[in-house]
Structure formats: structure tokens, C-alpha cells
Design an enzyme around this catalytic site. Structure first.
Site, mmCIF file in Angstrom:
data_model
loop_
_atom_site.group_PDB
_atom_site.id
_atom_site.type_symbol
_atom_site.label_atom_id
_atom_site.label_comp_id
_atom_site.label_asym_id
_atom_site.label_seq_id
_atom_site.Cartn_x
_atom_site.Cartn_y
_atom_site.Cartn_z
ATOM 1 N N GLU A 59 0.819 -1.211 0.000
ATOM 2 C CA GLU A 59 0.000 0.000 0.000
ATOM 3 C C GLU A 59 0.857 1.266 0.000
ATOM 4 O O GLU A 59 0.344 2.354 0.239
ATOM 5 C CB GLU A 59 -0.907 -0.019 1.227
ATOM 6 C CG GLU A 59 -1.819 -1.251 1.319
ATOM 7 C CD GLU A 59 -1.134 -2.484 1.911
ATOM 8 O OE1 GLU A 59 0.036 -2.364 2.319
ATOM 9 O OE2 GLU A 59 -1.764 -3.549 1.948
ATOM 10 N N SER A 60 2.136 1.211 -0.219
ATOM 11 C CA SER A 60 3.100 2.315 -0.367
ATOM 12 C C SER A 60 4.288 2.169 0.606
ATOM 13 O O SER A 60 5.106 1.288 0.402
ATOM 14 C CB SER A 60 2.466 3.700 -0.313
ATOM 15 O OG SER A 60 1.632 3.879 -1.463
ATOM 16 N N CYS B 262 -2.308 3.609 0.936
ATOM 17 C CA CYS B 262 -3.510 3.767 0.135
ATOM 18 C C CYS B 262 -4.412 2.575 0.371
ATOM 19 O O CYS B 262 -3.970 1.514 0.803
ATOM 20 C CB CYS B 262 -3.185 3.950 -1.337
ATOM 21 S SG CYS B 262 -1.921 2.866 -1.953
#
Lengths: 142, 142
Positions: free
Chosen positions: A69-70, A90
Site C-alpha cells: 500500500e506504499s 492507500c
């Protein structure tokens, strides 16, 4: 796997944390800082892809974790009892609040200053909106 | 080596970049994105310690570089022509402006939105100042 970014207002959420009053010995240990940040990512329900950490001399640790997710990152200044943490995520499933509480407790931080930014603002049709970088700031103290 | 952080107003400088209108093919290549970010770090006069990059499927790249002066990171969304880049640095010798111009050119970005934050604000006696997170924002377009 797919870069999971299905938020309805932005592609990413970027939480910027300033941790004050941390225990100098704790945040000067690469092993401990690595363990805590990995565990924080798991507590947030993130999926860890890879990580790299570094011990500075005479003191200080830098570390980064790529998650599906990053990313999570950390830089510590034990001489100031200070740690700078970023949680760039995210997807709506992540629980950053629990991860923040966890690192605060593990590093024995006495207070946290936080900025919450939206990265890659998108409109209702999922089109990127130029020239915006929304953010809000807050401060918490034990 | 020593974690180089001798700025007179903060321990770290954090530049947050939103790159719009990037060439989708360029920012979807892990190899190219890795090369460009490493070169950007060198152009900024940073000393690279380690890096980790990841190619997402069906598209997107995430990457992080630990530098002696903190970190560079990137996340790309080729489907939006968008890249989120962070340059977290300390020390006065780094040339972030040249690094920003370089990535803008290499990814063929049409515009950049930028926020410039100070991390770990310190006073004239090098004591940490709590409860502050100074920042300014700017926008540039070709």
C-alpha cells in the site's frame, strides 16, 4: 499484486509524525527500530514487501519498508529523543491509528505532532485533480 | 558515518512532490524509475546507502533509497501519469532543486506541486522545539 489504491478522494494518504521525548536507547537500536516498524505495518494491516534499515555512528537509525500500500519510513535522532516517521498508505483497510499508538508506546514518546496529507487527489470520476495537496495538522500529548 | 544533520532551523527538510502528466511507460518501468531516483540522489549530492524497489502488477512502481542524509522515495500510478516523490534530507550541502528538475525532465512531467516541510524544528541552541511543523507549498508548471 495490484498496487492497492482505491480511496475515493485521493490515491494515497500520507501521515507525517514527529515523535518527541522518545527513549534514546530504544530509538538508537537498529534491531529494535526495525522490529517495531515492521510490527507497526502489520498492525496497520499492511502487506510488507521489503525493507532496508541502517545504523548510523555515533547514533541514529534510518529505515524504510515498502508495503503493498506504499511505505513506512523512520529516521531517529536519539540525542534529541526525536523520531520522524512517515506512513504513506492507500486503500481504506489500513489502520494507521493503531500503528501510531503502537510506535508511540514502543518508543516511549511523550508527545506526537502529526500532519495528515492527501497525495494524488482525485475527483468523483477517479480523474486526477491538479494543483492540490490537502492536509490537516494535529497534536497529541500523553 | 555520522547522520549528517547540521541545519540551523530543523533536523530535516522534507520536500513532498506531486508530479503530473508523466509519461506512463517511463514511470511504469522499475529499472528506469530506480535509475532515475538513484541519479537524482547523486545530483542532489546525497550519499546513497541502500535502496529497494518493487514493480506492481498490472502497473506501478514503488521505491525507496536510504541516503546518509535521510531518504528519497517514489510511488507511481502510470494510469494517472502521476508520481509521488519524497525527498527527506538534512544538511545544507544537498541540492534538491537540481534533483527535482532532473526527475521532472526524466519522467516528462508537465507540472509539479510541491510542499516543503521542516522536520524536527530546533532553536538557536539546537534544542528541539515541540509542537511545530513548518511548511510552505508551491506549484510549478512547464
Amino acid at each position: 499484486m495490484l498496487h492497492q489504491c482505491n480511496m475515493d478522494k485521493s490515491l494515497g494518504k500520507h501521515v507525517i509524525l514527529e515523535l518527541y521525548g522518545c527513549d534514546a536507547k530504544l530509538i538508537d537500536s537498529e534491531t529494535l527500530v526495525h522490529e517495531v516498524l515492521l510490527q507497526a505495518a502489520k498492525i496497520a494491516n499492511a502487506t510488507v514487501i521489503s525493507s532496508t534499515f541502517h545504523q548510523f555512528s555515533p547514533q541514529g537509525v534510518s529505515g524504510m519498508i515498502i508495503i503493498e500500500e506504499s511505505h513506512f519510513s523512520i529516521h531517529t535522532w536519539p540525542e534529541h529523543g526525536y523520531a520522524a516517521i512517515d506512513m504513506f498508505t492507500c486503500g481504506d483497510i489500513l489502520d494507521n491509528d493503531s500503528a501510531i499508538e503502537y510506535v508511540k508506546e514502543k518508543f516511549k514518546a511523550t508527545s506526537i505532532y502529526m500532519a495528515d496529507m492527501r497525495r494524488g487527489i482525485i475527483d468523483g470520476d477517479a480523474n486526477l485533480v491538479l494543483n492540490e495537496l490537502h492536509h490537516k495538522v494535529s497534536y497529541t500529548s500523553k
